[in-house]
Design an enzyme around this catalytic site. Structure first.
Site, PDB file in Angstrom:
ATOM      1  N   GLY A 163       0.842  -1.718   0.049  1.00 24.11           N
ATOM      2  CA  GLY A 163      -0.161   0.290   0.434  1.00 24.11           C
ATOM      3  C   GLY A 163       1.201   1.098  -0.518  1.00 24.11           C
ATOM      4  O   GLY A 163       1.661   1.351   0.656  1.00 24.11           O
ATOM      5  N   ALA A 189      -0.326   5.901   4.367  1.00 26.49           N
ATOM      6  CA  ALA A 189      -0.216   5.359   5.940  1.00 26.49           C
ATOM      7  C   ALA A 189       1.061   4.241   4.961  1.00 26.49           C
ATOM      8  O   ALA A 189       2.231   4.121   5.826  1.00 26.49           O
ATOM      9  CB  ALA A 189      -1.209   4.519   5.843  1.00 26.49           C
ATOM     10  N   ARG A 213     -21.197  13.139  11.636  1.00 29.24           N
ATOM     11  CA  ARG A 213     -21.785  12.756  10.440  1.00 29.24           C
ATOM     12  C   ARG A 213     -22.894  11.902  10.351  1.00 29.24           C
ATOM     13  O   ARG A 213     -23.720  10.937   9.641  1.00 29.24           O
ATOM     14  CB  ARG A 213     -20.766  12.177   9.457  1.00 29.24           C
ATOM     15  N   LEU A 242      -6.277  10.930   7.750  1.00 33.53           N
ATOM     16  CA  LEU A 242      -5.548  11.666   7.163  1.00 33.53           C
ATOM     17  C   LEU A 242      -4.313  11.812   8.644  1.00 33.53           C
ATOM     18  O   LEU A 242      -3.491  11.174   8.472  1.00 33.53           O
ATOM     19  CB  LEU A 242      -5.454  13.247   6.221  1.00 33.53           C
TER      20      LEU A 242
HETATM   21  C1  LIG Z   1     -13.625  11.474  -1.432  1.00 31.67           C
HETATM   22  C2  LIG Z   1     -13.148  11.062   0.479  1.00 31.67           C
HETATM   23  C3  LIG Z   1     -12.514  12.097   0.537  1.00 31.67           C
HETATM   24  C4  LIG Z   1     -12.087  12.107   2.108  1.00 31.67           C
HETATM   25  N1  LIG Z   1     -11.574  13.403   2.897  1.00 31.67           N
HETATM   26  C5  LIG Z   1     -11.085  12.856   3.660  1.00 31.67           C
HETATM   27  C6  LIG Z   1     -10.657  14.535   4.394  1.00 31.67           C
HETATM   28  O1  LIG Z   1     -10.682  15.356   4.075  1.00 31.67           O
HETATM   29  N2  LIG Z   1      -9.402  13.810   5.646  1.00 31.67           N
HETATM   30  C7  LIG Z   1      -9.350  12.886   6.635  1.00 31.67           C
HETATM   31  O2  LIG Z   1      -9.187  12.935   7.449  1.00 31.67           O
HETATM   32  N3  LIG Z   1      -9.658  11.601   5.938  1.00 31.67           N
HETATM   33  C8  LIG Z   1     -11.227  11.898   4.179  1.00 31.67           C
HETATM   34  N4  LIG Z   1     -11.103  10.341   3.684  1.00 31.67           N
HETATM   35  C9  LIG Z   1     -11.000   9.604   4.342  1.00 31.67           C
HETATM   36  C10 LIG Z   1      -8.645   9.113   3.770  1.00 31.67           C
HETATM   37  O3  LIG Z   1      -8.836   9.697   2.504  1.00 31.67           O
HETATM   38  C11 LIG Z   1      -9.033   8.040   3.707  1.00 31.67           C
HETATM   39  O4  LIG Z   1      -9.551   7.114   5.403  1.00 31.67           O
HETATM   40  C12 LIG Z   1      -7.513   7.484   3.884  1.00 31.67           C
HETATM   41  O5  LIG Z   1      -6.634   8.245   2.587  1.00 31.67           O
HETATM   42  C13 LIG Z   1      -6.523   6.408   3.380  1.00 31.67           C
HETATM   43  O6  LIG Z   1      -5.434   5.602   3.419  1.00 31.67           O
HETATM   44  P1  LIG Z   1      -4.357   4.961   3.543  1.00 31.67           P
HETATM   45  O7  LIG Z   1      -3.459   4.953   3.628  1.00 31.67           O
HETATM   46  O8  LIG Z   1      -4.837   3.759   4.804  1.00 31.67           O
HETATM   47  O9  LIG Z   1      -5.006   3.872   2.510  1.00 31.67           O
HETATM   48  P2  LIG Z   1      -5.636   4.006   1.217  1.00 31.67           P
HETATM   49  O10 LIG Z   1      -4.971   5.335   0.108  1.00 31.67           O
HETATM   50  O11 LIG Z   1      -6.795   3.798   0.692  1.00 31.67           O
HETATM   51  O12 LIG Z   1      -4.669   2.885  -0.024  1.00 31.67           O
HETATM   52  C14 LIG Z   1      -4.674   1.617   0.196  1.00 31.67           C
HETATM   53  C15 LIG Z   1      -3.446   1.434  -1.120  1.00 31.67           C
HETATM   54  O13 LIG Z   1      -3.093   0.046  -0.795  1.00 31.67           O
HETATM   55  C16 LIG Z   1      -3.410  -0.795  -2.200  1.00 31.67           C
HETATM   56  N5  LIG Z   1      -3.786  -1.713  -2.264  1.00 31.67           N
HETATM   57  C17 LIG Z   1      -5.017  -2.299  -1.624  1.00 31.67           C
HETATM   58  N6  LIG Z   1      -4.930  -3.828  -1.816  1.00 31.67           N
HETATM   59  C18 LIG Z   1      -3.649  -4.238  -2.220  1.00 31.67           C
HETATM   60  C19 LIG Z   1      -3.647  -5.272  -2.514  1.00 31.67           C
HETATM   61  N7  LIG Z   1      -4.217  -6.664  -2.440  1.00 31.67           N
HETATM   62  N8  LIG Z   1      -1.882  -5.269  -3.644  1.00 31.67           N
HETATM   63  C20 LIG Z   1      -1.317  -4.371  -2.987  1.00 31.67           C
HETATM   64  N9  LIG Z   1      -1.209  -3.064  -2.918  1.00 31.67           N
HETATM   65  C21 LIG Z   1      -2.443  -2.238  -2.339  1.00 31.67           C
HETATM   66  C22 LIG Z   1      -3.184   0.449  -3.099  1.00 31.67           C
HETATM   67  O14 LIG Z   1      -3.480   0.190  -4.587  1.00 31.67           O
HETATM   68  C23 LIG Z   1      -2.505   1.658  -2.003  1.00 31.67           C
HETATM   69  O15 LIG Z   1      -1.891   1.915  -2.663  1.00 31.67           O
HETATM   70  C24 LIG Z   1     -11.708  10.987   2.092  1.00 31.67           C
HETATM   71  C25 LIG Z   1     -11.363  10.094   1.624  1.00 31.67           C
HETATM   72  C26 LIG Z   1     -12.718   9.529   1.192  1.00 31.67           C
HETATM   73  C27 LIG Z   1     -13.076   8.576  -0.057  1.00 31.67           C
END
Ligand SMILES: Cc1cc2nc3c(=O)[nH]c(=O)nc-3n(C[C@H](O)[C@H](O)[C@H](O)COP(=O)(O)OP(=O)(O)OC[C@H]3O[C@@H](n4cnc5c(N)ncnc54)[C@H](O)[C@@H]3O)c2cc1C
Ligand code: FES
Lengths: 266, 640
Positions: free
Chosen positions: B41, B45, B331, B442
């Site tokens: 990922g 994170a 929310r 975030l």
């Molecule tokens: C439209 C929208 C607006 C938002 N706005 C906000 C905001 O303003 N403030 C806030 O705090 N939060 C906000 N959120 C929530 C926040 O964006 C997410 O919770 C957060 O970005 C998740 O980050 P992450 O690093 O955990 O995962 P993600 O950003 O979802 O990344 C997942 C990663 O894992 C990889 N991956 C997944 N499965 C596999 C696999 N099987 N094999 C290899 N790679 C894989 C993907 O390719 C990607 O790189 C928003 C969410 C949405 C949908």
């Protein structure tokens, strides 16, 4: 102007199909029937693909992810324009109400030597990552930072840095350019970091390294036609290219002997 | 049971993290390069973890599905990121951010984790500014803040409506620097399809190269999963199309407990569904509720144009029901109220499944230019999608699935129940309880990646003497065989229905019965309907093409097959949790004025589920981690 007009479109699609980077590729013709004007362009392709699958055929591969115009995954050249006819819009945000019933629509991949076709409409844009690796960063390790408000940044500079940083790295600028130049993409990053105090220590090195990598990847030179900025879904300004050229010039004059010995990173 | 040991350090909540950092074992600088760490990922994170671990000297292998790490779903976050900087001098503090987050989560999060998150929040902003993240600034050149739902201070840092993009590009740039330095190897267009365990430890992954179709093995000393949330189990959500549960789910099947799967966040302001072809839903940022007023017509089925409905015939229901928070109620609460109005027959628009978000009064008060400066890009996006101009007529909005608070269970060190498997960001369950406050995801993703894992990973590596393993080990071979077998099964089925058909059908069940409000009858029906759909899927799905080239249908088939199991677990968890809390609303458990009614005597715990199989039957066993509130005292959450 009503949100969910009842109008339906019947369209002819001429879609580029190519099995891999070494395949010749050709246009294939498909029908898209009963297309709602509220659909996005990619939803129209979803409908077409589901029909193809049900009829035992291989669907058309295309890149997409956020479908909100921000991730830069979607590409496509629609009727000759990267991201289609609407200004400041990615393909995923293009809606079918912009098309007419009975129309024939040509759909092709972004074409450039540095973006080889992977399959159908999917291209390989990893050259952009390699340009970033060459110098599109500020070298600071986690834990080193001082308080975020320790350095004031003039609002105008911060705003201009943001405008440049809004680039989504989709590559439409390259597809629009007759030389397949990546100048707008590179200039956007150089401008973003160059406008901030944090970006100053590596400013010269960054310009030299990123431009060298861009050339090494096989992107063409910039001849200032402006097609890139006109096509850019985020409307990155041509001024960034002027800024990049200035940084490059200054860096070459000031830094030439060193630049030839230093690699990326430290 | 001993298995769920949260490993919360002793001491007062304020001292825990500092003390823990001192107590943890260290890997000496020269030894770090002897360790290989797999990070799956590249969202906030994953990218922050990969770069920070590499900076320390570990060898990192990073994986993502997209064609570039920069395109991870985090890129789409709009509104902002919280931090207890108290720059506005409005009474914020680490303690207040901690307090708001525990209360906002309706007392279903672990206090120790939430306090650490609040503590780290300020360092995140410092680091991001140093990386060149162009946050919004005031004329004096210092950083600007805005307010978000569920808080009474302004602690949200932002970069117009593109905060996620700017934060992710910052983390990505650090990661790219480490690629150039040879400390990170970046593998894009790779999908992890299995976790490989050796001697009970997570020692590697099996993934498919999405371009060539090749099944690859990668070994390391530890695995970090940062693969995001599972909102797409509902088919329609605000998540990017590639967001999925597969990586987490395959780990769950290998023994990682899944915690609070039913805790889903439904965001109140999204553009409503317009037709069956709809592929995703678009969020309209919560910040709009600072100036927009939410209403429905008082008369049921009123089909008049909104401009023809006079004020006296409008019900501004959030202002009516929650006079003190009004349109900025949190929310979960706002979403539920919208659903109530629509269910009663007051919905608007052609489908009747929407409410109005109206800027008329704000435009009158502040002028169109002021509104456009604040929200211009959102108004444009709305018009592109709907063809309607929100300056002239109210937006039509409706709640949509947005975020999942549940995820793989982790201890204080962010390690799952599988030794060596660490889980970060939205993929874990840790910090948001039953409801996440805006701008906190975030913050959590970056806290986990930049500041927590770099410390706790060293402790794990120094505490265990791990034998070297290579991808020649039998466990890797067995995993590759199993993955290939499953993919072949999809390709050979040659059924009649497309993967999307099944995904849509699952989404429909989930939305109707495991969505904004749930009850025992509906949940039981959902479980049997999902089981039936799952068995149909395994007989009748049609996956075209072959294995050895880019084949998106094959990718989707694997993800949907996992969603078809997860959906059942979500329904089971919702059925078992006989209370309402945060985003989990059971019709049977509500106060007389329709608010969520918690049961702290019986449900003040994390529900962690273990996967069991017997032949082709799957089932789950429940384990509980009791939650203790020593600082923020259990109280009914009120926003009236
Ligand atoms: C439209 C929208 C607006 C938002 N706005 C906000 C905001 O303003 N403030 C806030 O705090 N939060 C906000 N959120 C929530 C926040 O964006 C997410 O919770 C957060 O970005 C998740 O980050 P992450 O690093 O955990 O995962 P993600 O950003 O979802 O990344 C997942 C990663 O894992 C990889 N991956 C997944 N499965 C596999 C696999 N099987 N094999 C290899 N790679 C894989 C993907 O390719 C990607 O790189 C928003 C969410 C949405 C949908
Ligand atoms: S799909 Fe993300 S920009 Fe189009």
């Amino acid at each position: 102007m009503s949100g969910s007009s009842k109008e339906k479109l019947n369209l002819k699609l001429k879609v580029w199909r190519q099995k891999g980077p070494n395949d010749k590729g050709e246009f294939m013709e498909y029908d898209a029937k009963d297309i709602s004007t509220d659909m996005s362009f990619l939803e129209m392709l979803d409908v077409m693909n589901n029909d193809l699958i049900r009829n035992g055929k291989d669907p058309v591969e295309f890149d997409h992810d956020c479908r909100e115009g921000i991730c830069g995954a979607c590409s496509l050249v629609v009727n000759g324009s990267p991201h289609g006819p609407e200004v400041a819009t990615t393909t995923c945000q293009l809606h079918m109400r912009k098309f007419k019933d009975g129309e024939t629509i040509y759909v092709e991949p972004f074409r450039a030597k540095a973006f080889p076709v992977v399959r159908d409409l999917v291209v390989d844009r990893s050259s952009f990552d390699r340009i970033q690796q060459a110098g599109g960063f500020i070298s600071v390790n986690t834990g080193n930072a001082q308080d975020a408000n320790a350095i004031a940044v003039a609002k105008d500079n911060a705003d201009a840095a943001f405008e440049a940083a809004a680039c989504i790295g989709c590559g439409a600028c390259v597809a629009a350019c007759k030389n397949a130049s990546a100048s707008l993409f590179v200039a956007a990053k150089i401008t973003h970091l160059g406008l901030l105090p944090q970006g100053q220590p590596e400013r010269d090195k960054r310009a030299l390294a990123m431009i060298a990598q861009m050339d090494a990847e096989g992107f063409g030179g910039c001849t200032n036609t402006g097609a890139c900025s006109a096509t850019c879904p985020k409307e990155i300004s041509l001024e960034t290219i002027a800024k990049m050229n200035r940084d490059y010039l200054v860096a070459t004059v000031r830094d030439r002997p060193k630049s030839e010995t230093l690699g990326a990173g430290i | 049971m001993a298995k769920l040991d949260a490993k919360i350090p002793p001491g007062s909540v304020q001292e825990k993290w500092e003390k823990h950092k001192f107590d943890m074992k260290l890997v000496n600088p020269a030894n770090k390069r002897k360790f290989d760490i797999i990070v799956v990922g590249t969202g906030l994170a994953g990218a922050s973890a990969a770069s920070s671990l590499a900076e320390l000297g570990y060898n990192v292998k990073s994986f993502c599905i997209q064609d570039s790490p920069r395109r991870a779903h985090s890129i789409a976050a709009q509104g902002g990121i919280n931090a207890a900087k108290n720059y506005p001098n409005d009474g914020d503090s680490i303690y207040r951010l901690f307090y708001d987050t525990v209360k906002g989560g309706d007392f279903r999060a672990r206090e120790a984790n939430v306090y650490r998150l609040a503590e780290i929040s300020t360092h995140i902003i410092d680091h991001c500014v140093a990386l060149g993240v162009p946050f919004a600034r005031e004329y004096g050149g210092l950083l600007s803040n805005r307010s978000f739902g569920g808080a009474q201070v302004s602690r949200t840092f932002y970069a117009r409506g593109q905060t996620g993009q700017q934060l992710l590009l910052g983390a990505y740039s650090s990661m790219m620097r480490q690629v150039a330095l040879g400390k990170v190897q970046s593998y894009d267009r790779r999908e992890m399809l299995d976790l490989v365990m050796v001697d009970g430890f997570a020692r590697g992954i099996t993934c498919r190269n999405l371009v060539t179709g090749e099944i690859e093995s990668h070994a390391g000393h530890a695995v970090v999963l940062a693969t995001g949330g599972y909102g797409n189990v509902f088919y329609l959500s605000t998540n990017a199309k590639n967001s999925n549960v597969t990586a987490s789910w395959r780990c769950h099947k290998k023994g990682a407990s899944f915690a609070n799967p039913c805790f889903t966040q439904i965001h109140p302001t999204c553009i409503p569904v317009s037709g069956d072809y709809q592929s995703k839903l678009t969020l309209m940022s919560e910040s709009l509720r600072n100036d927009g007023r939410v209403w429905v017509p008082k008369a049921k089925g009123d089909k008049r144009h909104p401009s023809e409905i006079p004020d006296a015939e409008r019900d501004y229901y959030l202002e009516r029901v929650y006079p003190s928070f009004g349109n900025l109620a949190p929310r979960d609460v706002s979403s539920r109220q919208a659903k109530f109005r629509v269910d009663e027959g007051h919905g608007v628009g052609e489908t009747g499944i929407a409410v109005y978000l109206d800027f008329r009064d704000a435009i009158k008060r502040l002028g169109q230019a002021a509104i456009s400066e604040k929200y211009g890009n959102l108004f444009e996006m709305y018009e592109k999608i709907t063809g309607e101009n929100p300056y002239r007529q109210p937006m039509r909005i409706y709640p949509a699935v947005h975020y999942t608070m549940g995820g793989l269970w982790v201890d204080y060190n962010l390690m799952s129940t599988i030794p060596g498997l660490h889980v970060l960001g939205e993929a874990n369950f840790s910090d948001h309880g039953a409801n996440r406050l805006g701008a906190s995801a975030l913050m959590q993703g970056l806290a986990d990646g930049y500041f927590v894992i770099p410390n706790t990973m060293g402790h794990f590596l120094a505490s265990n003497s791990l034998k070297p393993v290579t991808t020649e080990h039998d466990a890797f071979k067995a995993s590759r065989d199993e993955v290939k077998k499953r993919l072949d099964q999809f390709l050979h089925m040659k059924g009649k229905r497309t993967v999307d058909d099944f995904h849509r059908a699952l989404g429909h069940i989930m939305w109707q019965k495991v969505g904004m409000s749930r009850n025992a009858k509906g949940l039981k029906e959902a479980i049997s309907e999902i089981q039936k759909l799952r068995s149909e899927f395994w007989q009748d799905v049609r996956v075209p093409g072959e294995m050895n080239y880019k084949n998106e249908e094959l990718e989707k088939a694997g993800r949907v097959s996992d969603f078809l199991e997860l959906g059942e677990l979500m329904a089971l968890d919702a059925l078992t949790r006989e209370e309402s809390c945060g985003g989990h609303f059971r019709d049977e458990f509500q106060t007389p004025d329709n608010e969520a009614k918690r049961d702290d005597t019986n449900f003040c715990h994390v529900a962690a589920w273990d996967y069991k199989t017997q032949g082709s039957q799957i089932s789950w066993a429940l384990e509980k981690e009791a939650l203790e509130f020593e600082n923020v005292h259990l109280a009914t959450r009120s926003y009236k």
